[in-house]
Design a protein around this motif. Structure first.
Motif, PDB file in Angstrom:
ATOM      1  N   VAL A  41       0.836  -1.202   0.000  1.00 29.20           N
ATOM      2  CA  VAL A  41       0.000   0.000   0.000  1.00 29.20           C
ATOM      3  C   VAL A  41       0.868   1.248   0.000  1.00 29.20           C
ATOM      4  O   VAL A  41       0.635   2.203  -0.766  1.00 29.20           O
ATOM      5  CB  VAL A  41      -0.928  -0.010   1.235  1.00 29.20           C
ATOM      6  N   ILE A  42       1.888   1.253   0.844  1.00 29.59           N
ATOM      7  CA  ILE A  42       2.775   2.418   0.944  1.00 29.59           C
ATOM      8  C   ILE A  42       3.547   2.629  -0.347  1.00 29.59           C
ATOM      9  O   ILE A  42       3.689   3.764  -0.844  1.00 29.59           O
ATOM     10  CB  ILE A  42       3.723   2.238   2.141  1.00 29.59           C
ATOM     11  N   ASP A  43       4.036   1.551  -0.923  1.00 33.70           N
ATOM     12  CA  ASP A  43       4.837   1.664  -2.146  1.00 33.70           C
ATOM     13  C   ASP A  43       4.015   2.230  -3.305  1.00 33.70           C
ATOM     14  O   ASP A  43       4.554   2.931  -4.182  1.00 33.70           O
ATOM     15  CB  ASP A  43       5.405   0.296  -2.532  1.00 33.70           C
ATOM     16  N   GLU A  44       2.729   1.943  -3.347  1.00 30.13           N
ATOM     17  CA  GLU A  44       1.898   2.404  -4.453  1.00 30.13           C
ATOM     18  C   GLU A  44       1.430   3.849  -4.293  1.00 30.13           C
ATOM     19  O   GLU A  44       0.920   4.445  -5.242  1.00 30.13           O
ATOM     20  CB  GLU A  44       0.690   1.487  -4.609  1.00 30.13           C
ATOM     21  N   ALA A  45       1.597   4.407  -3.118  1.00 27.04           N
ATOM     22  CA  ALA A  45       1.186   5.794  -2.886  1.00 27.04           C
ATOM     23  C   ALA A  45       2.291   6.749  -3.319  1.00 27.04           C
ATOM     24  O   ALA A  45       3.478   6.402  -3.353  1.00 27.04           O
ATOM     25  CB  ALA A  45       0.867   6.000  -1.408  1.00 27.04           C
ATOM     26  N   ASN A  46       1.920   7.962  -3.646  1.00 24.97           N
ATOM     27  CA  ASN A  46       2.877   9.014  -3.974  1.00 24.97           C
ATOM     28  C   ASN A  46       3.191   9.829  -2.731  1.00 24.97           C
ATOM     29  O   ASN A  46       2.440   9.837  -1.756  1.00 24.97           O
ATOM     30  CB  ASN A  46       2.301   9.928  -5.063  1.00 24.97           C
ATOM     31  N   ALA A  47       4.304  10.523  -2.775  1.00 25.31           N
ATOM     32  CA  ALA A  47       4.678  11.406  -1.675  1.00 25.31           C
ATOM     33  C   ALA A  47       3.564  12.418  -1.413  1.00 25.31           C
ATOM     34  O   ALA A  47       2.953  12.940  -2.362  1.00 25.31           O
ATOM     35  CB  ALA A  47       5.982  12.116  -1.990  1.00 25.31           C
ATOM     36  N   HIS A  48       3.281  12.653  -0.153  1.00 29.17           N
ATOM     37  CA  HIS A  48       2.273  13.614   0.316  1.00 29.17           C
ATOM     38  C   HIS A  48       0.838  13.147   0.075  1.00 29.17           C
ATOM     39  O   HIS A  48      -0.098  13.919   0.285  1.00 29.17           O
ATOM     40  CB  HIS A  48       2.491  14.996  -0.307  1.00 29.17           C
ATOM     41  N   ASP A  49       0.644  11.897  -0.341  1.00 33.49           N
ATOM     42  CA  ASP A  49      -0.713  11.359  -0.437  1.00 33.49           C
ATOM     43  C   ASP A  49      -1.304  11.150   0.954  1.00 33.49           C
ATOM     44  O   ASP A  49      -0.585  10.965   1.944  1.00 33.49           O
ATOM     45  CB  ASP A  49      -0.706  10.005  -1.147  1.00 33.49           C
ATOM     46  N   THR A  50      -2.626  11.136   1.025  1.00 33.08           N
ATOM     47  CA  THR A  50      -3.349  10.662   2.201  1.00 33.08           C
ATOM     48  C   THR A  50      -3.972   9.326   1.844  1.00 33.08           C
ATOM     49  O   THR A  50      -4.794   9.246   0.920  1.00 33.08           O
ATOM     50  CB  THR A  50      -4.434  11.652   2.638  1.00 33.08           C
ATOM     51  N   VAL A  51      -3.567   8.272   2.532  1.00 31.87           N
ATOM     52  CA  VAL A  51      -4.032   6.918   2.253  1.00 31.87           C
ATOM     53  C   VAL A  51      -4.993   6.499   3.360  1.00 31.87           C
ATOM     54  O   VAL A  51      -4.638   6.510   4.546  1.00 31.87           O
ATOM     55  CB  VAL A  51      -2.852   5.939   2.161  1.00 31.87           C
ATOM     56  N   LEU A  52      -6.231   6.128   2.972  1.00 28.70           N
ATOM     57  CA  LEU A  52      -7.227   5.664   3.921  1.00 28.70           C
ATOM     58  C   LEU A  52      -7.312   4.146   3.834  1.00 28.70           C
ATOM     59  O   LEU A  52      -7.747   3.593   2.824  1.00 28.70           O
ATOM     60  CB  LEU A  52      -8.591   6.282   3.607  1.00 28.70           C
ATOM     61  N   LEU A  53      -6.869   3.460   4.900  1.00 31.39           N
ATOM     62  CA  LEU A  53      -6.969   2.012   4.933  1.00 31.39           C
ATOM     63  C   LEU A  53      -8.404   1.583   5.221  1.00 31.39           C
ATOM     64  O   LEU A  53      -9.161   2.307   5.870  1.00 31.39           O
ATOM     65  CB  LEU A  53      -6.033   1.449   6.002  1.00 31.39           C
ATOM     66  N   GLN A  54      -8.749   0.405   4.760  1.00 33.84           N
ATOM     67  CA  GLN A  54     -10.095  -0.114   4.973  1.00 33.84           C
ATOM     68  C   GLN A  54     -10.152  -0.967   6.239  1.00 33.84           C
ATOM     69  O   GLN A  54      -9.128  -1.283   6.851  1.00 33.84           O
ATOM     70  CB  GLN A  54     -10.533  -0.928   3.756  1.00 33.84           C
ATOM     71  N   ASP A  55     -11.376  -1.342   6.619  1.00 36.83           N
ATOM     72  CA  ASP A  55     -11.572  -2.134   7.830  1.00 36.83           C
ATOM     73  C   ASP A  55     -11.246  -3.597   7.549  1.00 36.83           C
ATOM     74  O   ASP A  55     -12.134  -4.426   7.326  1.00 36.83           O
ATOM     75  CB  ASP A  55     -13.023  -2.014   8.307  1.00 36.83           C
TER      76      ASP A  55
END
Length: 445
Positions: A41-55
Motif C-alpha cells: 500500500v505504501i509503495d503504491e502511494a505518492n509522496a504527500h498522499d493521504t491513504v485511507l486504509l479499509q476495515d
C-alpha cells in the motif's frame, strides 16, 4: 484488492463486513481472507498522499519512506507477525492515525516497536492508535517536533515489569508533545532521555514502573497527568528546569515524585496520595514516599498535597538547598524523614506548610502559627540511625521521652524546621481535566 481515487484520496483495501476482530490480540492475519501487505500500500502511494486504509487486516513490518498520511478505521489491523517493528517511519512529514497495531517483536536491543521513528526525522504525528505488543509502543531517537496524542498503548503484563518495553520512549528528541494517551502494563509509561522542551499533558498511566521518567532532559513541562497503581509516579533524574504541576499520583509503592540530582525545577500543585510499599525490605528504608529528594538542589516545591503515605517527604544526600513551602502534609505515618546533619528551614518569605496533627496558635489571625514546628525530632532520628529499634516506637518509654523533649523549645542542631507553619489546609489544587482519577476507573476502560 480495490484501489480508487475519491476527492484526491487513495482508498486501498476491500469492501468487507463489520469487523468481528477489532478487539482481538491474537488475530491470524496471515490466514485471513483478502490480506494485504501494508508495504505494498505504501509503495503504491505518492509522496504527500493521504491513504485511507479499509476495515480489514494488513501484514505489518512496513517502512514509510516518503511524506505520507496513513489513516485507518477501527478494524484496520496492522499485525507484525511477532517480529520487528510493525511500522517504521523513515521520512519526515508523516502522520499515522487511527490504526490498531498488534504483535510486534520484543527485542529491545533491535528497537522493536509498534511504531518506530528513525533518526533524523521531524514533523511526525502519531494519533488515535491502539497498540498492543511486547516491545516499545512508540520509539523515536534523534528527532524533533513529534506529536503523540490520544493513543491507547498496552504492554504485556505477563512479562516482569523491567523486561517490558516503555509505552513511549524518546531519546534526544526536542519539542515533543505527548497528550491524551492511556498507557498500561509497560515498563515506564513515558521515558524521555537527553531531550529538551517537551510537553506531557493529560496522560493516564497504570500497572507499570514509573508514569513519567525524565533522564538528562531540560526545559520540560508535565501537567494534568494521572498515575495510579504504579511503582513510582514521576521520576526526575539528572534533569533541570522541569515544570511538574497539576498531576496526580494515587496508590504507588515507592514514591509519588522523585527528584534525583535534578535542579532549578518547579514542583507545584500536584496531588499525591496513598504511597505505601506493600512489600518493604525493612529495615533498609523502603517505605513509600510521597516525595523523595536525593541530591537535588535549587528546586521550588510548593502548593502540593502529600497525604496518607508512609513518609511525606524523604530527603537525603545534599537535598537541603530547595525552597519547600505552602505544601499540605496530611495524615502521613511520618511527615518527614531527613538524613543529614544541618538545620533545614522549610518555609519561604514567612510562608510555611500545613501539617496535620500540629496544634499551634495564631494570635495575628493571618493563618500562620507563631509557634515553629519540627516535623521530625531527635527520637525519630534515633530510629532512622538504628532501625532495628523501630519496635520501640510506640512504647510508653518512647512516648515519655517525646513528651519531655517537647517541653523544651530549644532550637535543634539538625533536622527540618518550619518557622511559619500554616494553621489550616487550603483547598487542594485540582487537576484541570476530567480524566479518570482512580485505578478502578482506569482499568475499567
Amino acid at each position: 484488492m480495490v484501489k480508487f481515487l475519491l476527492n484526491g484520496l487513495w482508498l486501498i483495501g476491500v469492501i468487507s463486513a463489520p469487523c468481528a476482530f477489532a478487539n482481538s490480540t491474537d488475530t491470524d492475519v496471515q490466514n485471513s481472507l483478502n490480506v494485504i501487505f501494508l508495504q505494498q500500500v505504501i509503495d503504491e502511494a505518492n509522496a504527500h498522499d493521504t491513504v485511507l486504509l479499509q476495515d480489514q487486516p494488513y501484514i505489518g513490518n512496513a517502512v514509510i519512506n516518503k511524506p505520507l498520511t496513513l489513516i485507518g478505521h477501527p478494524c484496520s489491523i496492522i499485525d507484525a507477525q511477532g517480529k520487528g517493528s510493525a511500522i517504521t517511519i523513515a521520512s519526515s512529514d508523516v502522520r499515522v492515525e487511527q490504526l490498531t497495531i498488534l504483535n510486534w517483536g520484543s527485542d529491545q536491543y533491535e528497537l522493536n516497536a509498534g511504531i518506530l521513528v528513525n533518526d533524523g526525522m521531524s514533523n511526525i504525528v502519531i494519533s488515535g492508535n491502539n497498540l498492543t505488543g511486547d516491545g516499545f509502543g512508540i520509539r523515536a531517537d534523534n528527532t524533533s517536533h513529534i506529536e503523540i496524542y490520544n493513543n491507547y498503548i498496552i504492554g504485556n503484563k505477563q512479562f516482569f515489569v523491567l523486561d517490558r518495553g516503555d509505552g513511549i520512549y524518546l531519546k534526544r528528541v526536542d519539542d515533543a508533545v505527548i497528550e491524551g494517551n492511556t498507557i498500561k502494563d509497560v515498563r515506564d509509561g513515558i521515558y524521555l532521555e537527553s531531550g529538551k522542551n517537551s510537553l506531557i499533558d493529560d496522560n493516564h498511566f497504570s500497572s507499570q514502573q514509573y508514569g513519567i521518567h525524565y533522564m538528562y532532559t531540560e526545559g520540560d513541562e508535565a501537567k494534568n497527568n494521572v498515575a495510579v497503581d504504579v511503582d513510582g509516579g514521576y521520576a526526575l533524574m539528572n534533569s533541570k528546569r522541569i515544570n511538574l504541576h497539576h498531576n496526580r499520583v494515587d496508590n504507588a509503592a515507592t514514591f509519588g515524585v522523585l527528584l534525583n540530582m535534578t535542579n532549578d525545577s518547579d514542583i507545584h500543585a500536584n496531588q499525591v496520595d496513598n504511597i505505601v510499599n506493600p512489600q518493604p525490605k525493612m529495615p533498609t528504608g523502603d517505605e513509600g514516599k510521597s516525595m523523595f529528594i536525593y541530591g537535588a538542589r535549587d528546586n521550588r516545591i510548593y502548593e502540593n498535597h502529600f497525604g496518607h503515605s508512609e513518609i511525606g517527604i524523604y530527603m537525603a544526600m545534599g537535598g537541603e538547598g530547595n525552597k519547600i513551602y505552602r505544601n499540605q502534609f496530611i495524615n502521613n505515618q511520618a511527615q518527614v524523614k531527613y538524613v543529614g546533619d544541618t538545620l533545614v528551614e522549610w518555609s519561604h518569605q514567612q510562608q510555611g506548610n500545613y501539617w496535620s496533627g500540629f496544634i499551634g496558635w495564631d494570635n495575628s489571625g493571618d493563618g500562620v502559627s507563631e509557634q515553629a514546628y519540627q516535623p521530625s525530632d531527635h527520637l525519630d532520628r534515633l530510629y532512622w540511625l538504628y532501625p532495628e529499634a523501630h519496635f520501640l516506637l510506640k512504647s510508653p518509654v518512647a512516648s515519655l521521652l517525646r513528651w519531655t523533649q517537647q517541653q523544651f523549645s530549644l532550637l535543634p542542631e539538625a533536622g527540618v524546621i518550619d518557622s511559619f507553619p500554616m494553621t489550616s489546609a487550603s483547598q487542594p489544587s485540582l487537576i484541570e481535566n476530567n480524566r479518570p482519577q482512580s485505578a478502578q476507573q482506569l482499568l475499567s476502560k
